[in-house]
Design an enzyme around this catalytic site. Structure first.
Site, PDB file in Angstrom:
ATOM      1  N   ASN A  11     -16.655  14.660  46.993  1.00  0.00           N
ATOM      2  CA  ASN A  11     -16.670  16.064  46.561  1.00  0.00           C
ATOM      3  C   ASN A  11     -15.218  16.498  46.400  1.00  0.00           C
ATOM      4  O   ASN A  11     -14.510  16.669  47.390  1.00  0.00           O
ATOM      5  CB  ASN A  11     -17.380  16.901  47.633  1.00  0.00           C
ATOM      6  CG  ASN A  11     -17.293  18.395  47.342  1.00  0.00           C
ATOM      7  OD1 ASN A  11     -16.853  18.798  46.273  1.00  0.00           O
ATOM      8  ND2 ASN A  11     -17.698  19.201  48.312  1.00  0.00           N
ATOM      9  N   LYS A  13     -14.135  19.254  45.347  1.00  0.00           N
ATOM     10  CA  LYS A  13     -13.938  20.695  45.549  1.00  0.00           C
ATOM     11  C   LYS A  13     -13.057  21.246  44.425  1.00  0.00           C
ATOM     12  O   LYS A  13     -13.144  20.791  43.296  1.00  0.00           O
ATOM     13  CB  LYS A  13     -13.367  20.965  46.940  1.00  0.00           C
ATOM     14  CG  LYS A  13     -14.198  20.287  48.034  1.00  0.00           C
ATOM     15  CD  LYS A  13     -13.844  20.709  49.418  1.00  0.00           C
ATOM     16  CE  LYS A  13     -14.767  19.985  50.414  1.00  0.00           C
ATOM     17  NZ  LYS A  13     -14.614  20.417  51.775  1.00  0.00           N
ATOM     18  N   HIS A  97     -23.408  23.838  49.441  1.00  0.00           N
ATOM     19  CA  HIS A  97     -22.320  23.405  50.324  1.00  0.00           C
ATOM     20  C   HIS A  97     -21.942  24.592  51.204  1.00  0.00           C
ATOM     21  O   HIS A  97     -22.024  25.746  50.780  1.00  0.00           O
ATOM     22  CB  HIS A  97     -21.118  22.967  49.474  1.00  0.00           C
ATOM     23  CG  HIS A  97     -20.060  22.305  50.293  1.00  0.00           C
ATOM     24  ND1 HIS A  97     -19.150  23.025  51.037  1.00  0.00           N
ATOM     25  CD2 HIS A  97     -19.782  20.991  50.513  1.00  0.00           C
ATOM     26  CE1 HIS A  97     -18.358  22.180  51.668  1.00  0.00           C
ATOM     27  NE2 HIS A  97     -18.721  20.941  51.371  1.00  0.00           N
ATOM     28  N   GLU A  99     -19.237  25.814  51.937  1.00  0.00           N
ATOM     29  CA  GLU A  99     -18.221  26.691  51.339  1.00  0.00           C
ATOM     30  C   GLU A  99     -18.876  27.706  50.410  1.00  0.00           C
ATOM     31  O   GLU A  99     -18.366  28.818  50.237  1.00  0.00           O
ATOM     32  CB  GLU A  99     -17.159  25.840  50.636  1.00  0.00           C
ATOM     33  CG  GLU A  99     -16.222  25.197  51.660  1.00  0.00           C
ATOM     34  CD  GLU A  99     -15.650  23.845  51.273  1.00  0.00           C
ATOM     35  OE1 GLU A  99     -15.668  23.492  50.085  1.00  0.00           O
ATOM     36  OE2 GLU A  99     -15.196  23.131  52.196  1.00  0.00           O
ATOM     37  N   GLU A 167     -23.525  18.509  57.079  1.00  0.00           N
ATOM     38  CA  GLU A 167     -22.090  18.783  57.150  1.00  0.00           C
ATOM     39  C   GLU A 167     -21.834  19.897  58.165  1.00  0.00           C
ATOM     40  O   GLU A 167     -21.919  21.084  57.825  1.00  0.00           O
ATOM     41  CB  GLU A 167     -21.565  19.234  55.784  1.00  0.00           C
ATOM     42  CG  GLU A 167     -21.661  18.172  54.708  1.00  0.00           C
ATOM     43  CD  GLU A 167     -20.541  18.317  53.677  1.00  0.00           C
ATOM     44  OE1 GLU A 167     -19.984  17.301  53.279  1.00  0.00           O
ATOM     45  OE2 GLU A 167     -20.196  19.458  53.304  1.00  0.00           O
ATOM     46  N   GLY A 173     -12.800  19.487  56.804  1.00  0.00           N
ATOM     47  CA  GLY A 173     -11.378  19.759  56.604  1.00  0.00           C
ATOM     48  C   GLY A 173     -10.592  19.913  57.894  1.00  0.00           C
ATOM     49  O   GLY A 173      -9.488  20.457  57.893  1.00  0.00           O
ATOM     50  N   SER A 212     -14.855  15.350  57.488  1.00  0.00           N
ATOM     51  CA  SER A 212     -13.741  14.534  57.976  1.00  0.00           C
ATOM     52  C   SER A 212     -14.037  13.037  58.023  1.00  0.00           C
ATOM     53  O   SER A 212     -13.547  12.332  58.913  1.00  0.00           O
ATOM     54  CB  SER A 212     -13.254  15.047  59.336  1.00  0.00           C
ATOM     55  OG  SER A 212     -12.719  16.351  59.204  1.00  0.00           O
TER      56      SER A 212
HETATM   57  P1  13P Z   1     -13.645  16.749  54.248  1.00  0.00           P
HETATM   58  O1  13P Z   1     -14.073  15.311  54.078  1.00  0.00           O
HETATM   59  O2  13P Z   1     -12.363  17.068  53.563  1.00  0.00           O
HETATM   60  O3  13P Z   1     -13.684  17.169  55.688  1.00  0.00           O
HETATM   61  O4  13P Z   1     -14.750  17.622  53.479  1.00  0.00           O
HETATM   62  C1  13P Z   1     -16.082  17.401  53.736  1.00  0.00           C
HETATM   63  C2  13P Z   1     -16.887  18.105  52.735  1.00  0.00           C
HETATM   64  O5  13P Z   1     -16.992  19.323  52.750  1.00  0.00           O
HETATM   65  C3  13P Z   1     -17.558  17.301  51.694  1.00  0.00           C
HETATM   66  O6  13P Z   1     -18.462  18.052  50.974  1.00  0.00           O
END
Ligand code: 13P
Length: 250
Positions: A11, A13, A97, A99, A167, A173, A212
């Protein structure tokens, strides 16, 4: 009935310009030389979907979107429909997601509507669930993710390809991850909830872990019980790191 083939998805983002396509091509070339037992996907920002789909045409790497609107078209400035993603070359899409749940207040009901729109357009939705740190610390993690499963998976997914992604918000992150025991416990509860929700169809869809994941922890996470792949953020931006994660499943 066995669980579907594992799925490892990057992803990106809101990262990536035209130059970044080279990273995707690195992954595709390496997988052409030595295939993985996992299916592999990359979800770039919408601006790169079509270019990535062209660059990766003929490769095993599947291209996906990061969100779609619940309607097929309409006066929704700034939004993209699942049909448009498919038209641009996407084969899968990330839905709800955290976010999006946090920044835009997306609910379970909206997630279900978006997942249905995605499946109707022939895309494979990856529906995300996950608890906050406070919810985990107060012992409510399983209750929270179970309820997200019940609210976010529409009946329409029965008999159609989809995946669930667990997640935990506090692991995204942050370089913090749950212990492998916690991941197994949560994925086992998610599998149970998916079966309660969708019956037979809930037995097969892979449950991806996200938060992560990196080349160092990928092996232990990807080999844990009920982990059917990974949804990878930062580490998917560099071809080499993403490939190391993919190799960890073989
Ligand atoms: P990270 O791998 O950067 O922690 O992000 C995870 C994520 O949100 C994947 O959709």
């Amino acid at each position: 009935m066995s669980v579907d083939q594992p799925l490892i998805v990057g992803n990106w983002k809101m990262y990536g310009l035209a130059d970044s396509l080279a990273e995707a091509c690195k992954v595709a070339h390496a997988l052409a030389d030595r295939p993985s037992r996992a299916r592999v996907g990359l979800c770039p920002p919408a601006t790169l979907i079509e270019r990535m789909a062209r660059a990766l045409a003929g490769s095993v790497v599947i291209v996906g979107g990061q969100d779609n609107h619940m309607e097929e078209d309409g006066a929704f400035t700034g939004d993209i429909s699942a049909t448009m993603l498919a038209d641009a070359g996407a084969k899968l899409v990330i839905i709800a997601h955290s976010e999006r749940r946090v920044c835009y207040g997306e609910s379970d009901a909206l997630a279900a509507a978006k997942a249905q729109a995605a499946a109707m357009a022939g895309l494979e939705p990856i529906v995300c669930v996950g608890e906050t740190l406070v919810e985990r610390q107060s012992g409510r993690a399983l209750e929270v993710v179970r309820s997200q499963v019940f609210g976010s998976l529409p009946d329409y997914l029965k008999g159609r390809p989809f995946a669930l992604a667990y997640e935990p918000l506090w692991a995204i992150g942050t370089d913090m991850t749950p212990t492998v025991d916690e991941i197994v416990q949560t994925h086992t509860a998610l599998r149970q909830a998916m079966v309660e929700r969708l019956g037979e169809a809930g037995k097969r869809a892979p449950i991806l872990y996200g938060g992560s994941v990196n080349p160092k922890n990928a092996h232990e996470i990807l080999h844990a019980h009920e982990v059917g792949g990974a949804l990878v953020g930062r580490a998917s931006l560099r071809g080499e790191d993403f490939l190391a994660i993919i190799r960890a499943i073989d």
